[in-house]
Design a protein around this motif. Structure first.
Motif, PDB file in Angstrom:
ATOM      1  N   GLY A   7     -13.147  -1.149   8.423  1.00  0.00           N
ATOM      2  CA  GLY A   7     -12.957   0.459   7.669  1.00  0.00           C
ATOM      3  C   GLY A   7     -11.527   1.109   6.715  1.00  0.00           C
ATOM      4  N   ARG A   8     -11.260   0.831   7.785  1.00  0.00           N
ATOM      5  CA  ARG A   8      -9.523   1.819   8.078  1.00  0.00           C
ATOM      6  C   ARG A   8      -9.014   0.808   7.275  1.00  0.00           C
ATOM      7  N   ARG A   9      -8.594  -0.214   7.846  1.00  0.00           N
ATOM      8  CA  ARG A   9      -7.874  -1.156   7.202  1.00  0.00           C
ATOM      9  C   ARG A   9      -8.079  -1.738   5.688  1.00  0.00           C
ATOM     10  N   GLY A  10      -9.518  -2.040   5.061  1.00  0.00           N
ATOM     11  CA  GLY A  10      -9.771  -1.955   3.997  1.00  0.00           C
ATOM     12  C   GLY A  10      -9.175  -1.148   3.402  1.00  0.00           C
ATOM     13  N   ILE A  11      -9.525  -0.174   3.838  1.00  0.00           N
ATOM     14  CA  ILE A  11      -9.358   1.183   2.655  1.00  0.00           C
ATOM     15  C   ILE A  11      -7.395   1.545   2.504  1.00  0.00           C
ATOM     16  N   HIS A  12      -6.748   0.797   3.526  1.00  0.00           N
ATOM     17  CA  HIS A  12      -5.204   0.865   3.447  1.00  0.00           C
ATOM     18  C   HIS A  12      -5.182  -0.496   2.133  1.00  0.00           C
ATOM     19  N   ASN A  13      -5.905  -1.356   2.178  1.00  0.00           N
ATOM     20  CA  ASN A  13      -5.470  -2.744   1.491  1.00  0.00           C
ATOM     21  C   ASN A  13      -5.787  -1.968   0.243  1.00  0.00           C
ATOM     22  N   ASP A  14      -6.726  -1.300  -0.005  1.00  0.00           N
ATOM     23  CA  ASP A  14      -7.207  -0.967  -1.559  1.00  0.00           C
ATOM     24  C   ASP A  14      -6.236   0.154  -1.948  1.00  0.00           C
TER      25      ASP A  14
ATOM     26  N   LEU B 244       4.885   0.191   1.118  1.00  0.00           N
ATOM     27  CA  LEU B 244       5.097   0.995   1.211  1.00  0.00           C
ATOM     28  C   LEU B 244       4.255   2.682   1.298  1.00  0.00           C
ATOM     29  N   PHE B 245       2.985   1.320   1.334  1.00  0.00           N
ATOM     30  CA  PHE B 245       1.537   2.949   1.123  1.00  0.00           C
ATOM     31  C   PHE B 245       1.554   3.549   1.963  1.00  0.00           C
ATOM     32  N   THR B 246       1.108   3.054   3.258  1.00  0.00           N
ATOM     33  CA  THR B 246       1.561   3.943   4.635  1.00  0.00           C
ATOM     34  C   THR B 246       2.640   4.914   4.633  1.00  0.00           C
ATOM     35  N   LEU B 247       4.098   4.396   3.843  1.00  0.00           N
ATOM     36  CA  LEU B 247       5.018   5.258   4.014  1.00  0.00           C
ATOM     37  C   LEU B 247       4.333   7.035   3.009  1.00  0.00           C
TER      38      LEU B 247
ATOM     39  N   SER C 220      -3.024  -0.046  -0.647  1.00  0.00           N
ATOM     40  CA  SER C 220      -1.855  -1.299  -1.632  1.00  0.00           C
ATOM     41  C   SER C 220      -1.799  -1.832  -2.478  1.00  0.00           C
ATOM     42  N   GLN C 221      -3.335  -2.364  -2.888  1.00  0.00           N
ATOM     43  CA  GLN C 221      -3.062  -3.566  -4.339  1.00  0.00           C
ATOM     44  C   GLN C 221      -3.180  -2.004  -5.023  1.00  0.00           C
ATOM     45  N   THR C 222      -3.329  -1.001  -5.490  1.00  0.00           N
ATOM     46  CA  THR C 222      -3.704   0.466  -6.300  1.00  0.00           C
ATOM     47  C   THR C 222      -2.058   0.240  -6.428  1.00  0.00           C
ATOM     48  N   LEU C 223      -1.502   0.116  -4.997  1.00  0.00           N
ATOM     49  CA  LEU C 223       0.393   0.589  -5.519  1.00  0.00           C
ATOM     50  C   LEU C 223       1.049  -1.161  -6.642  1.00  0.00           C
ATOM     51  N   MET C 224       0.266  -1.805  -5.726  1.00  0.00           N
ATOM     52  CA  MET C 224       0.945  -2.994  -6.730  1.00  0.00           C
ATOM     53  C   MET C 224       0.655  -3.015  -8.069  1.00  0.00           C
ATOM     54  N   GLU C 225      -0.630  -2.689  -7.995  1.00  0.00           N
ATOM     55  CA  GLU C 225      -1.267  -2.170  -9.669  1.00  0.00           C
ATOM     56  C   GLU C 225      -0.009  -1.196 -10.395  1.00  0.00           C
ATOM     57  N   ARG C 226       0.469   0.121 -10.169  1.00  0.00           N
ATOM     58  CA  ARG C 226       0.734   0.984 -10.288  1.00  0.00           C
ATOM     59  C   ARG C 226       2.298   0.366 -10.654  1.00  0.00           C
ATOM     60  N   LEU C 227       3.050   0.045  -9.653  1.00  0.00           N
ATOM     61  CA  LEU C 227       4.634  -0.500  -9.874  1.00  0.00           C
ATOM     62  C   LEU C 227       4.447  -2.395 -11.254  1.00  0.00           C
ATOM     63  N   ALA C 228       3.612  -2.675 -11.291  1.00  0.00           N
ATOM     64  CA  ALA C 228       3.315  -3.802 -12.218  1.00  0.00           C
ATOM     65  C   ALA C 228       4.645  -3.473 -13.261  1.00  0.00           C
ATOM     66  N   GLY C 229       5.422  -4.677 -13.277  1.00  0.00           N
ATOM     67  CA  GLY C 229       6.376  -4.895 -14.268  1.00  0.00           C
ATOM     68  C   GLY C 229       7.204  -3.528 -14.284  1.00  0.00           C
ATOM     69  N   LYS C 230       7.575  -3.263 -12.963  1.00  0.00           N
ATOM     70  CA  LYS C 230       8.314  -2.032 -12.352  1.00  0.00           C
ATOM     71  C   LYS C 230       8.958  -2.347 -11.387  1.00  0.00           C
ATOM     72  N   ILE C 231       8.407  -2.983 -10.344  1.00  0.00           N
ATOM     73  CA  ILE C 231       8.628  -3.352  -9.524  1.00  0.00           C
ATOM     74  C   ILE C 231       8.055  -4.410  -8.722  1.00  0.00           C
ATOM     75  N   GLU C 232       8.645  -5.644  -8.567  1.00  0.00           N
ATOM     76  CA  GLU C 232       7.355  -6.824  -8.080  1.00  0.00           C
ATOM     77  C   GLU C 232       7.695  -6.884  -6.335  1.00  0.00           C
ATOM     78  N   VAL C 233       6.310  -5.847  -6.122  1.00  0.00           N
ATOM     79  CA  VAL C 233       6.465  -6.565  -4.047  1.00  0.00           C
ATOM     80  C   VAL C 233       5.393  -7.377  -3.824  1.00  0.00           C
ATOM     81  N   ASP C 234       5.440  -7.632  -2.793  1.00  0.00           N
ATOM     82  CA  ASP C 234       4.023  -8.856  -2.129  1.00  0.00           C
ATOM     83  C   ASP C 234       3.439  -7.676  -1.781  1.00  0.00           C
ATOM     84  N   MET C 235       2.375  -8.775  -1.193  1.00  0.00           N
ATOM     85  CA  MET C 235       1.200  -7.164  -0.589  1.00  0.00           C
ATOM     86  C   MET C 235       1.799  -6.696   1.105  1.00  0.00           C
TER      87      MET C 235
END
Length: 161
Positions: A120-127, A150-153, A129-144
């Motif tokens: 469950g913890r990993r699943g929330i962490h992935n959520d 970055l989400f951990t930070l 991370s996915q939100t971060l990727m979506e928020r950065l879309a078009g600004k900064i391309e990052v892999d998962m």
């Protein structure tokens, strides 16, 4: 590319937390340092419109927003991106709650219960991370993997004692 390899990408070589982030307890400072080390160790961080290069990132907080001050190797600012932290509030809160449950489970639960909580913890962490990727879309391309680091930070910036 013709040879099947992926195009070159920029890479973070340094991450600095501005004084606006604030200092924390030694344990939290350690978690932040580990998150930064992991991010620098392995990342794919390509700001839109920039040629692939080695980059430095200075993070700060302004008006409850996270500021990405992206710099070249010499420290000159290339681009600023500002992200609202509002979309992350819920997932960060959920992440902290499940982390608390996980650390409590380590002391008193069965391996099966610990594994379920960790999933469950990993699943929330992935959520997050996915939100971060979506928020950065078009600004900064990052892999998962980079988004996860970055989400951990970002979470480490919110940790309390």
């Amino acid at each position: 590319m013709a040879d099947g390899s992926s195009p070159p990408k920029s890479k973070l070589i340094d991450v600095e937390l501005d004084e606006t982030i604030g200092r924390a307890t030694p344990d939290v400072e350690h978690e932040r340092a580990v998150a930064i080390f992991d991010l620098i160790e392995d990342n794919s961080f390509q700001p839109a419109g920039l040629e692939p290069q080695l980059l430095k990132l200075k993070l700060s907080i302004a008006d409850k927003r996270l500021v990405f001050d992206i710099r070249d190797e010499a420290g000159e600012t290339l681009v600023l991106h500002i992200l609202s932290l509002t979309p992350f509030r819920r997932v960060i809160k959920d992440y902290f709650l499940i982390c608390d449950s996980y650390y409590e489970a380590i002391r008193s639960s069965t391996p099966t219960q610990i594994e379920a909580i960790d999933m469950g913890r990993r699943g929330i962490h992935n959520d997050g991370s996915q939100t971060l990727m979506e928020r950065l879309a078009g600004k900064i391309e990052v892999d998962m993997d980079t988004a996860r680091r970055l989400f951990t930070l970002i979470c480490a910036l919110h940790w309390r004692s």
